[in-house]
Design an enzyme around this catalytic site. Structure first.
Site, PDB file in Angstrom:
ATOM      1  N   HIS A   1     -64.097  43.074  49.885  1.00 61.18           N
ATOM      2  CA  HIS A   1     -64.434  41.654  49.985  1.00 61.18           C
ATOM      3  C   HIS A   1     -63.996  40.890  48.743  1.00 61.18           C
ATOM      4  O   HIS A   1     -63.027  41.257  48.089  1.00 61.18           O
ATOM      5  CB  HIS A   1     -65.916  41.467  50.312  1.00 61.18           C
TER       6      HIS A   1
ATOM      7  N   SER B   1     -65.376  49.882  60.439  1.00 63.43           N
ATOM      8  CA  SER B   1     -64.301  50.382  59.597  1.00 63.43           C
ATOM      9  C   SER B   1     -63.388  51.281  60.429  1.00 63.43           C
ATOM     10  O   SER B   1     -63.856  52.005  61.316  1.00 63.43           O
ATOM     11  CB  SER B   1     -64.875  51.200  58.435  1.00 63.43           C
TER      12      SER B   1
END
Length: 278
Positions: free
Chosen positions: A150, A59
């Protein structure tokens, strides 16, 4: 040049699509081999802090904690755009203001989605759980709000959930830039020739997938968690695209601004140097 590089990425359709050519031997790697290690993004973030892998998906938020160990590859990023990004959902539509101070299920405290939500609404009580359990938890009433990453961004309506705050849209309205979510990072200590070769080969893998979309999508479907092909194709298109091939000036600028704002807000440590391997 080392024979093998460890390569960490998520077991998701977009990452599988991106790395298909490398995994299937579709491109020439000039003696380099890649050991693909599939873990969820929170695990990869934690491992990056420990410096476990040679190159890894992480991330952007997590980069604040690993900048001394890793540089960012210019290829392989996932970016939210003005009409999509991590999404806060609830069982019924509510005003965004209700989120401040609320308990919100999140996919990890070093995810970019979590940092973006902190920047957008300020303090809240995070309830950490695996990303693929959040949508069901909200639908079942085990969590009042959930932060989806997602494919849940596309499929939450099937569970009767309503969107409350789209963080890609919020960031674009704030800055005019795409929201930086995930990047691929490479160990600084590797020889420059290895870093350059790995960067080029990753770019070639992404370009191969985009040029052989049906073939790469068929491979990626094994990681799509039951998504219909059309939904998986749409999801992959959201996060593997021209910006994945090359971050671009605005993508690199957005990463710097995202981390700067996180540091100014006292959420993450300041990053002294953000280096990109082209």
């Amino acid at each position: 040049m080392p024979t093998t590089l460890t390569l960490g990425h998520s077991p998701d359709s977009d990452d599988a699509f991106m790395f298909y050519a490398l995994a299937a031997g579709k491109i020439v790697t000039d003696g380099l081999r890649y050991e693909h290690i599939l873990k969820d993004i929170q695990t990869l973030n934690d491992w990056a802090v420990e410096g476990r892998l040679d190159t890894t998906a992480i991330s952007v938020h997590a980069y604040a904690y690993v900048a001394e160990r890793y540089a960012i590859l210019n290829h392989g990023a996932s970016m939210g755009e003005k009409d999509y990004g991590p999404l806060v959902v609830a069982r019924t539509a509510v005003a965004r203001e209700r989120l401040r101070g609320a308990t919100i299920a999140v996919p990890g405290l070093k995810t970019s989605a979590y940092l973006a939500l902190r920047l957008a609404i300020g303090e809240f009580e995070p309830l950490v759980m695996p990303f693929d359990e959040i949508m069901e938890a909200v639908a079942a009433g085990r969590a009042e709000y959930g932060l989806l990453i997602h494919e849940g961004q596309l499929t939450h309506g099937e569970c009767g959930l309503a969107g409350v705050l789209n963080l890609g849209t919020w960031w674009f309205q704030e800055t005019g830039l795409p929201l930086p979510l995930g990047v691929n990072a490479i160990r600084r200590a590797l020889p420059d020739a290895v870093k350059s070769a790995a960067s080029q080969q990753l770019r070639e893998s992404i370009e191969y997938a985009l040029q052989h979309r049906a073939e790469a999508l068929a491979w990626a479907l094994q990681y799509a968690r039951g998504m219909q092909r059309s939904v998986a194709d749409r999801f992959v298109g959201m996060y593997v695209n021209r910006r994945t091939v090359d971050l671009g000036d605005d993508g690199r600028r957005s990463i710097r601004l995202f981390l700067q704002r996180g540091a100014e807000g006292g959420i993450i440590p300041a990053v002294q140097a953000i280096d990109f391997v082209m």
